[in-house]
Design a protein around this motif. Structure first.
Motif, short mmCIF file in Angstrom:
data_model
loop_
_atom_site.label_atom_id
_atom_site.label_comp_id
_atom_site.label_asym_id
_atom_site.label_seq_id
_atom_site.Cartn_x
_atom_site.Cartn_y
_atom_site.Cartn_z
N PHE A 1 0.85 -1.19 -0.08
CA PHE A 1 0.00 0.03 0.03
C PHE A 1 0.82 1.29 0.08
O PHE A 1 0.51 2.45 0.39
CB PHE A 1 -1.10 0.27 1.26
CG PHE A 1 -1.76 -1.04 1.25
CD1 PHE A 1 -3.12 -1.09 0.19
CD2 PHE A 1 -1.74 -2.30 1.98
CE1 PHE A 1 -3.83 -2.11 0.18
CE2 PHE A 1 -2.81 -3.33 1.99
CZ PHE A 1 -3.75 -3.31 1.14
N GLY A 2 2.20 1.16 -0.40
CA GLY A 2 3.09 2.39 -0.53
C GLY A 2 3.51 2.78 0.74
O GLY A 2 4.20 3.93 0.88
N GLN A 3 3.55 2.08 1.93
CA GLN A 3 4.04 2.27 3.17
C GLN A 3 5.48 1.84 3.14
O GLN A 3 5.62 0.72 3.05
CB GLN A 3 3.26 2.12 4.41
CG GLN A 3 1.57 2.49 4.30
CD GLN A 3 0.82 1.67 5.30
OE1 GLN A 3 1.30 0.72 5.80
NE2 GLN A 3 -0.36 2.31 5.61
N GLY A 4 6.36 2.68 3.57
CA GLY A 4 8.01 2.28 3.85
C GLY A 4 8.64 3.42 4.52
O GLY A 4 7.91 4.31 5.42
N TRP A 5 9.77 3.58 4.41
CA TRP A 5 10.59 4.30 5.05
C TRP A 5 11.88 4.77 4.17
O TRP A 5 12.15 4.18 3.47
CB TRP A 5 10.84 3.93 6.53
CG TRP A 5 11.55 2.44 6.38
CD1 TRP A 5 10.72 1.32 6.35
CD2 TRP A 5 12.84 2.12 6.04
NE1 TRP A 5 11.46 0.22 6.31
CE2 TRP A 5 12.76 0.67 6.34
CE3 TRP A 5 14.08 2.61 6.04
CZ2 TRP A 5 13.86 -0.12 5.99
CZ3 TRP A 5 15.19 1.88 5.86
CH2 TRP A 5 15.04 0.47 5.73
N VAL A 6 12.50 5.79 4.61
CA VAL A 6 13.76 6.23 4.14
C VAL A 6 14.71 6.22 5.08
O VAL A 6 14.42 6.51 6.24
CB VAL A 6 13.76 7.60 3.12
CG1 VAL A 6 12.85 7.50 2.11
CG2 VAL A 6 13.30 8.61 4.09
N SER A 7 15.93 6.17 4.76
CA SER A 7 17.17 6.27 5.72
C SER A 7 17.90 7.60 5.36
O SER A 7 18.47 7.63 4.50
CB SER A 7 18.06 5.01 5.32
OG SER A 7 17.66 3.81 6.15
N CYS A 8 17.57 8.62 6.04
CA CYS A 8 18.20 9.85 6.04
C CYS A 8 19.33 9.87 6.76
O CYS A 8 19.26 9.79 7.89
CB CYS A 8 17.25 11.10 6.40
SG CYS A 8 17.79 12.68 6.32
#
Length: 130
Positions: A114-121
């Protein structure tokens, strides 16, 4: 793995081998970058020598274009193949905190579908997006 006469830009397709959920053997799969296989592209791929066929999805309750195992003919499940494609070739998304582009990683389980995720900034750490 893709036939030479395939009328599709090869740069728009990912190909790899995955372990079949049914027989455990390695089988080739193909997935469009940043898109879905159950589109007119699936019809094009199915008309050439690829692992793509029209199959019945129990999850969706209808026929879809999907990859089938070249050893046992089992449908590999678009959700699972799409998850692998995202791990192999993660899209770049804008970080909501710093504004730079970072690789997006899907949530495990159904969240990624469903397009849920994360980025590692590098500046702000793990940030949920989607």
């Amino acid at each position: 793995m893709l036939p030479d006469d395939l009328p599709v830009d090869r740069q728009k397709l990912l190909t790899w081998e995955t372990d079949c959920w049914q027989c455990g053997e390695q089988t080739p799969v193909v997935w469009p970058r940043g898109d879905h296989l159950d589109t007119p592209l699936g019809d094009v791929l199915a008309n050439y020598e690829t692992p793509v066929e029209r199959v019945y999805s129990n999850t969706l309750g209808k026929k879809v274009w999907g990859n089938v195992c070249q050893n046992c003919d089992s449908y590999q499940g678009n959700h699972f193949i799409q998850q692998e494609a995202l791990e192999i070739d993660p899209p770049l998304v804008d970080c909501p905190h710093c504004g730079d582009e970072h690789e997006w990683s899907p949530d495990q389980g159904m969240g990624g579908a469903f397009g849920q995720g994360w980025v590692s900034c590098p500046e702000y750490g793990e940030i949920p997006v989607g």
